[in-house]
Motif scaffolding. Sequence first.
Motif, PDB file in Angstrom:
ATOM      1  N   TYR A 192     -10.757   6.359  -0.875  1.00 17.36           N
ATOM      2  CA  TYR A 192      -9.996   8.008  -1.373  1.00 17.36           C
ATOM      3  C   TYR A 192     -10.729   9.454  -1.593  1.00 17.36           C
ATOM      4  CZ  TYR A 192      -7.123   4.234  -4.182  1.00 17.36           C
ATOM      5  OH  TYR A 192      -6.029   2.987  -3.951  1.00 17.36           O
ATOM      6  N   GLY A 196      -7.439   9.085   1.379  1.00 21.76           N
ATOM      7  CA  GLY A 196      -6.649   7.484   2.249  1.00 21.76           C
ATOM      8  C   GLY A 196      -6.425   6.784   0.754  1.00 21.76           C
ATOM      9  N   LYS A 197      -5.273   5.784   0.968  1.00 22.45           N
ATOM     10  CA  LYS A 197      -4.842   5.099  -0.300  1.00 22.45           C
ATOM     11  C   LYS A 197      -5.112   3.825   0.559  1.00 22.45           C
ATOM     12  CE  LYS A 197      -2.687   8.534  -3.363  1.00 22.45           C
ATOM     13  NZ  LYS A 197      -2.868   9.877  -3.059  1.00 22.45           N
ATOM     14  N   ASP A 200       0.329   2.346  -0.289  1.00 24.43           N
ATOM     15  CA  ASP A 200       1.272   3.102  -0.691  1.00 24.43           C
ATOM     16  C   ASP A 200       1.853   3.973  -2.022  1.00 24.43           C
ATOM     17  OD1 ASP A 200       3.422   5.360  -0.618  1.00 24.43           O
ATOM     18  OD2 ASP A 200       3.651   5.059   1.694  1.00 24.43           O
ATOM     19  N   GLU A 202       4.516   5.425  -2.913  1.00 26.85           N
ATOM     20  CA  GLU A 202       5.868   4.848  -3.260  1.00 26.85           C
ATOM     21  C   GLU A 202       6.747   4.306  -2.550  1.00 26.85           C
ATOM     22  OE1 GLU A 202       7.682   7.856  -4.206  1.00 26.85           O
ATOM     23  OE2 GLU A 202       5.834   8.673  -4.663  1.00 26.85           O
ATOM     24  N   THR A 203       6.137   2.729  -1.611  1.00 30.40           N
ATOM     25  CA  THR A 203       6.669   2.074  -0.553  1.00 30.40           C
ATOM     26  C   THR A 203       5.786   0.977  -1.420  1.00 30.40           C
ATOM     27  OG1 THR A 203       5.330   2.375   0.880  1.00 30.40           O
ATOM     28  CG2 THR A 203       7.435   3.649   1.834  1.00 30.40           C
ATOM     29  N   ASN A 205       2.948  -0.154   0.797  1.00 31.88           N
ATOM     30  CA  ASN A 205       3.218  -0.658   1.481  1.00 31.88           C
ATOM     31  C   ASN A 205       1.423  -0.774   1.129  1.00 31.88           C
ATOM     32  OD1 ASN A 205       5.432  -1.340   2.651  1.00 31.88           O
ATOM     33  ND2 ASN A 205       5.791   0.758   3.830  1.00 31.88           N
ATOM     34  N   THR A 207      -1.642   0.438   2.827  1.00 33.60           N
ATOM     35  CA  THR A 207      -2.377   0.629   3.244  1.00 33.60           C
ATOM     36  C   THR A 207      -3.929   1.073   4.348  1.00 33.60           C
ATOM     37  OG1 THR A 207      -2.530   2.891   1.972  1.00 33.60           O
ATOM     38  CG2 THR A 207      -0.009   2.822   3.290  1.00 33.60           C
ATOM     39  N   SER A 210      -5.196   3.039   7.604  1.00 33.73           N
ATOM     40  CA  SER A 210      -4.772   4.436   8.036  1.00 33.73           C
ATOM     41  C   SER A 210      -5.643   4.844   8.552  1.00 33.73           C
ATOM     42  CB  SER A 210      -3.985   5.371   6.637  1.00 33.73           C
ATOM     43  OG  SER A 210      -5.580   4.797   5.726  1.00 33.73           O
ATOM     44  N   LYS A 399      -5.112  -6.663   5.988  1.00 38.07           N
ATOM     45  CA  LYS A 399      -3.511  -6.292   5.667  1.00 38.07           C
ATOM     46  C   LYS A 399      -2.642  -7.155   6.669  1.00 38.07           C
ATOM     47  CE  LYS A 399       0.140  -2.777   7.034  1.00 38.07           C
ATOM     48  NZ  LYS A 399       0.249  -1.283   7.633  1.00 38.07           N
TER      49      LYS A 399
END
Length: 410
Positions: A192, A196-197, A200, A202-203, A205, A207, A210, A399
């Motif tokens: 962070y 970054g995160k 995600d 919104e999705t 997913n 990350t 990233s 991931k």
Amino acid sequence: MRKLLILLMTFLVVLAFSRSVVEIWVTWTGDEYRIIEDLVKKFNQSQEEYTAKVISVSNLAVKFTTALAAGNPPDLVHANDQYIAPIVAMGGFMPLDDMNVNLEQFQDFVVESVKYNGHIYAFPIKVSIFGIWWNKDVFKKAGLDPDKGPQSLEELVEYSKKLTKYDEEGNLVRWGFDPLVPQWNWPYVWVYHFGGKLIDPETGNITIDSPEAVKTFKWVLDYLKNFGMEKVEKFRGGYGPYWSASNPFVSGKLAIFYDGDWVTHVFRLYAPDAELGFAPLPSIDGKKRCYVEVDVFSIPVGAKNVEGAKKFLEFLSKPENLIKLSGGQLSPLKEEYTPSSFFKKRRYSRKIMEVLKESEMFFCPKFPLWHLYLEEMDNAVEEMQAETMSVEEALKTIKRNLERRMRKGK
């Protein structure tokens, strides 16, 4: 007269046994347990419908999930905001949107921390804020401003080098800063601070692979290599237990320490005369950010006394009761609802409030497999430090393993 006394005593006994029990499980022991015990007594004396009973449970997570699976959970359970998503995903916590509690009195980020999928699943009771701490006397002796921490990642490295000491054989005697200690699963926080995160928003997913995350861990590894990985590992072997005078920060082995505000309690116990400084861990873009954790009470699905549990939360929500339970340096309530005594009794609370007003708060992501995520990240960081995997390979492995587990869960 004697008959009247017997009748009165009989009535009181019947009344006591007619109350329904609210069973509360907590992890606290010692002073923290005595505080909740006192509040339970106060609640029991304040009304005649319920009798709350608080139990200190060791290894609470395991015992709670066992009780939940058996259909015999407590009425209230003490947890942390990072447990909300995993337990809700397994059908373990009830939504508490209908609590008779004034949520407006809580700080906005505190209310946000107990929300998941549009519902409130917990009642916030304590807040811990994280950042870098330093011993002001050590800073003074190193020629650094004791009232000002490093403002950038470059300054963090510079300060660390100035504060680091070696013996005649070149071994570390005092290290300026260890980015991976204490081992509370902090590696994820760094992402962070590099923009970054982990998920995600919104999705949903994952990350962790990233570009920001890759940059994060390459920076951490480069920092460690500056001091020599062999020397670092040897030095870490001398760290003592956290809650002791041999805590590496309390004992002076580490000059700068990333931790929650509970570290002030360790100093109160083992180095009460020390004066500490506090600031956000620097971010790559210069923006001030602080990681926050919130202790909560939740009502499990299958609780036998839901109404009694909600009544206890309503009682606990009164500022004078909630503040008694808040053991940290940061109040979960807005300043106008926080009694002035809170600030008088806490040495660093005003400074932390100043930092809070200037900083963006963030939490661990609301992710159903969060604790598996932590395990995977710990394993990956070990691989990176041992150089058995590249940063890119280790993050892709996290991931891949998580996505495989998520597919199995469908």
